[in-house]
Design a protein around this motif. Structure first.
Motif, PDB file in Angstrom:
ATOM      1  N   GLY A 191      36.708  36.350  38.873  1.00  0.00           N
ATOM      2  CA  GLY A 191      36.790  35.373  37.792  1.00  0.00           C
ATOM      3  C   GLY A 191      35.747  35.611  36.725  1.00  0.00           C
ATOM      4  O   GLY A 191      35.470  34.740  35.899  1.00  0.00           O
ATOM      5  N   PRO A 194      38.046  36.049  32.360  1.00  0.00           N
ATOM      6  CA  PRO A 194      39.037  34.969  32.398  1.00  0.00           C
ATOM      7  C   PRO A 194      40.470  35.499  32.398  1.00  0.00           C
ATOM      8  O   PRO A 194      40.773  36.499  31.757  1.00  0.00           O
ATOM      9  CB  PRO A 194      38.738  34.176  31.122  1.00  0.00           C
ATOM     10  N   ILE A 198      43.502  32.116  37.053  1.00  0.00           N
ATOM     11  CA  ILE A 198      42.219  31.915  37.710  1.00  0.00           C
ATOM     12  C   ILE A 198      42.190  30.623  38.533  1.00  0.00           C
ATOM     13  O   ILE A 198      41.650  30.590  39.646  1.00  0.00           O
ATOM     14  CB  ILE A 198      41.063  31.961  36.668  1.00  0.00           C
ATOM     15  N   ARG A 202      42.000  30.468  42.717  1.00  0.00           N
ATOM     16  CA  ARG A 202      40.909  29.727  43.378  1.00  0.00           C
ATOM     17  C   ARG A 202      41.477  28.787  44.435  1.00  0.00           C
ATOM     18  O   ARG A 202      40.955  28.702  45.554  1.00  0.00           O
ATOM     19  CB  ARG A 202      40.104  28.949  42.334  1.00  0.00           C
ATOM     20  N   THR A 252      33.847  30.353  40.245  1.00  0.00           N
ATOM     21  CA  THR A 252      35.062  30.832  39.595  1.00  0.00           C
ATOM     22  C   THR A 252      36.210  31.094  40.569  1.00  0.00           C
ATOM     23  O   THR A 252      37.369  30.930  40.205  1.00  0.00           O
ATOM     24  CB  THR A 252      34.765  32.124  38.817  1.00  0.00           C
ATOM     25  N   PHE A 253      35.893  31.510  41.809  1.00  0.00           N
ATOM     26  CA  PHE A 253      36.993  31.788  42.748  1.00  0.00           C
ATOM     27  C   PHE A 253      36.895  30.967  44.037  1.00  0.00           C
ATOM     28  O   PHE A 253      37.666  31.187  44.975  1.00  0.00           O
ATOM     29  CB  PHE A 253      37.096  33.285  43.069  1.00  0.00           C
TER      30      PHE A 253
END
Length: 293
Positions: A191, A194, A198, A202, A252-253
């Protein structure tokens, strides 16, 4: 100890209570093993025997794809083909499976978990994998690139280089902008670049119940070895541990959310060379066995 009278009279009630308490009553979940670079199923016979010895009846599947030199193919291509076999196994396991992935295989499994909606993976065991990337002169690298680590980015960060799996997670801390711009696998998976999926990726990753990270200082191949625990170099080649990585802080993930849930386990073992992680019985008993129930 005798079974209480009420449960002898109502076995359905007993089964329901066991299910609600999380106790498995129908054997062990299947284990899917994904091999690393230059590996194949034959390298995992010992690990498979360990699993079936302590958990008799466990179905162990070592996915037989992209073995040996074929493991150098681009990782997104490998992920797609591994995914087909993965689906054929998990659809027969309604109670879920465990995913045990070694070295480069850990990145393939991370991608599988991210891109697969509604998967039923219970525990993801990452065994000495370059989860935050690779940057170092190892025996594997020298066999492919007869040059120093400082020059590898020139090969990896272009269209041709991205056709080699190693380049898909080559993370040169001295050329951060080129890594983010030209690496088409790891920055997307993390991530760090972008992309439209995304949020969905996740959510998919967070479907796992437990993440087990295994690695150690004498590995000799994963560089830095802390990458197996999501640590990596900064621009001065100092180690930045997992919780200080931007992808962790920004979540982000899903890594931070997973740890906030209490579902990240870290196991560090010294004295283990890279090719011995999957055959070391002490590593198995202390880091792996209890998570494969």
């Amino acid at each position: 100890m005798k079974t209480p009278h009420i449960f002898r009279e109502s076995p359905v009630l007993l089964r329901l209570l066991l299910l609600l308490s999380g106790v498995r009553i129908d054997g062990y979940r299947p284990v899917i093993i994904v091999h690393g670079i230059f590996d194949g199923p034959k390298q995992f016979k010992t690990l498979s025997l360990y699993i079936t010895k302590v958990h008799p009846g466990t179905e162990v599947s070592v996915i037989d794809l992209y073995d040996d030199l074929a493991s150098l193919r681009p990782l997104w291509r490998q992920v797609q083909d591994f995914s087909n076999v993965f689906h054929s196994i998990v659809q027969k396991a309604p109670d879920g499976v465990h995913l045990l992935c070694f070295s480069q295989g850990g990145l393939i499994c991370r991608a599988l978990l991210s891109v697969t909606p509604h998967h039923n993976v219970h525990t993801f065991v990452s065994l000495s994998s370059p989860l935050a990337g690779q940057y170092g002169d190892t025996d594997y690298l020298k066999g492919i690139f007869p040059c120093l680590k400082k020059a590898v980015f020139r090969i990896c960060y272009n269209k041709m280089g991205q056709k080699l799996s190693i380049c898909d997670y080559w993370n040169d801390p001295h050329h951060r902008s080129r890594y983010l711009r030209s690496n088409n696998f790891l920055p997307i998976l993390n991530g760090e670049r972008p992309h439209i999926d995304i949020k969905a990726w996740r959510e998919n990753f967070l479907r796992i119940k437990k993440l087990v990270l295994i690695g150690g200082p004498d590995d000799g191949v994963i560089t830095p070895w802390q990458s197996s625990h999501f640590g990596f170099y900064d621009s001065n080649e100092n180690i930045v541990e997992m919780r200080k990585q931007e992808f962790y802080k920004s979540d982000t993930f899903g890594l931070k959310a997973l740890e906030d849930r209490g579902d990240v386990e870290v196991c560090v073992h010294s004295g283990v060379k890279h090719v011995h992680w999957h055959s070391n019985y002490t590593v198995f008993t202390s880091c792996i066995e209890k998570w494969l129930t």
